[in-house]
Structure formats: C-alpha cells, structure tokens
Write an enzyme that holds these catalytic residues in place. Structure first.
Site, short mmCIF file in Angstrom:
data_model
loop_
_atom_site.label_atom_id
_atom_site.label_comp_id
_atom_site.label_asym_id
_atom_site.label_seq_id
_atom_site.Cartn_x
_atom_site.Cartn_y
_atom_site.Cartn_z
CG ASN A 44 60.75 -21.91 5.78
OD1 ASN A 44 60.69 -21.58 6.96
ND2 ASN A 44 59.85 -21.53 4.89
CD GLU A 46 60.35 -18.73 1.32
OE1 GLU A 46 60.11 -17.57 0.96
OE2 GLU A 46 59.47 -19.60 1.53
CB CYS A 55 62.68 -27.77 3.54
SG CYS A 55 61.71 -27.76 2.03
CD GLU A 57 60.76 -30.30 6.85
OE1 GLU A 57 61.22 -29.22 6.37
OE2 GLU A 57 59.59 -30.66 6.67
CB CYS A 88 58.54 -31.13 0.66
SG CYS A 88 60.35 -31.08 0.60
CB CYS A 91 62.23 -32.79 3.62
SG CYS A 91 62.87 -31.11 3.38
N1 THU Z 1 58.94 -25.91 3.41
C1 THU Z 1 59.66 -26.45 4.44
O1 THU Z 1 60.47 -25.76 5.07
N2 THU Z 1 59.47 -27.76 4.72
C2 THU Z 1 58.62 -28.59 4.05
O2 THU Z 1 58.63 -29.80 4.25
C3 THU Z 1 57.63 -28.00 3.13
C4 THU Z 1 58.02 -26.67 2.59
C5 THU Z 1 59.15 -24.50 3.08
C6 THU Z 1 59.86 -24.27 1.78
C7 THU Z 1 59.37 -22.89 1.42
O3 THU Z 1 60.19 -21.93 2.06
C8 THU Z 1 57.98 -22.81 2.03
O4 THU Z 1 57.90 -23.84 2.98
C9 THU Z 1 56.84 -22.95 1.04
O5 THU Z 1 57.00 -24.09 0.28
#
Ligand code: THU
Length: 132
Positions: A44, A46, A55, A57, A88, A91
């Site tokens: 991920n 940000e 994310c 994925e 999520c 994704c």
């Molecule tokens: N996140 C992911 O990388 N994948 C997911 O399927 C769930 C959420 C990340 C996004 C963000 O940087 C952190 O987790 C908190 O939501």
C-alpha cells in the site's frame, strides 16, 4: 500448503516490508501470479490527502498489467493482524476484473493462512460481460 502458494505468500510478505503507510501505520503486502508463473508484488502507498491512497492488491495488479500481463491466476495478501485481513471492496472489484474467480490467499506474519475464492468474496459481481 502447495509450494507455489508459499512462494506467493513470501513475495507478499517481502512487499509488505516496503509499505508506505505513515498515516494508518497499517502495512499491507500483496503478490499476484501471472499465467506464466511470474510474480508481481505490491504494497500500500498512502497519500497525505488520504483519498489517493492505493491498496497493495491494486499496486501488484497494476504492476503486472504495465509489464504486459493480461490475467492472473492467484493472489496473496499479507497483513500483521490476528484475524486475517481480506481485500477491501474496491480491490475485490479489480481482482475480479483482472483475475476472475481465483483463490485469494490470506496470511499474517505468524503463518496463519486461509484461502477463499473470489466468487465468495464478491458474489454476483459486475464485470465487462454486462457491457456487451
Ligand atoms: N489497504 C490495503 O492495502 N489493502 C486492503 O485491501 C485494505 C486496506 C491499505 C490501504 C491503507 O493504506 C491502509 O491499508 C489502511 O486502510
């Protein structure tokens, strides 16, 4: 566990170590396997604007697509949570579109794993077949 599942989890774990998550402090790693066996990893990433965060994925899938891959056969997601973290909603849609009904391997750093089919995570999905 099958050898190539372990390989995918290891790759996702390595990617998790590169997560850029200073706002959530929630590090996620993902790895997708292409049809020829090549593996693409993602973490991920940000943004200070929060909403632009991507994310792990999707980073992994975009990497594979940008390298010329068309389809993927499985995906692994690694998070350091006791209850295994599933992808999520956003994704799930992207995994469905670029991977289809593949096994989604969830894992944590303690070696707990579970494999769920995409059709179970995203039943009655919307995809390109409705656009024809
Ligand atoms: N996140 C992911 O990388 N994948 C997911 O399927 C769930 C959420 C990340 C996004 C963000 O940087 C952190 O987790 C908190 O939501």
């Amino acid at each position: 566990m099958h050898e190539n599942e372990t390989k995918l989890i290891d790759a996702a774990t390595e990617a998790r170590g590169r997560a850029y998550a200073p706002y959530s402090d929630f590090q996620v790693g993902a790895a997708v396997e292409a049809e020829n066996g090549d593996i693409y990893i993602g973490c991920n990433v940000e943004s200070a604007s929060y909403g632009l965060t991507v994310c792990a994925e999707r980073v992994a899938i975009w990497k594979g697509i940008s390298c010329g891959e068309k389809r993927f056969t499985r995906i692994a997601v690694v998070v350091d949570t006791e209850e295994l973290t599933p992808p999520c909603g956003v994704c799930r849609q992207i995994i469905w579109e670029f991977c289809g009904d593949v096994p989604v391997i969830l894992s944590n750093l303690e070696g707990k794993t579970e494999t769920i089919q995409m059709s179970e995570l995203l039943p009655r999905a919307f995809d390109s077949k409705f656009l024809k």
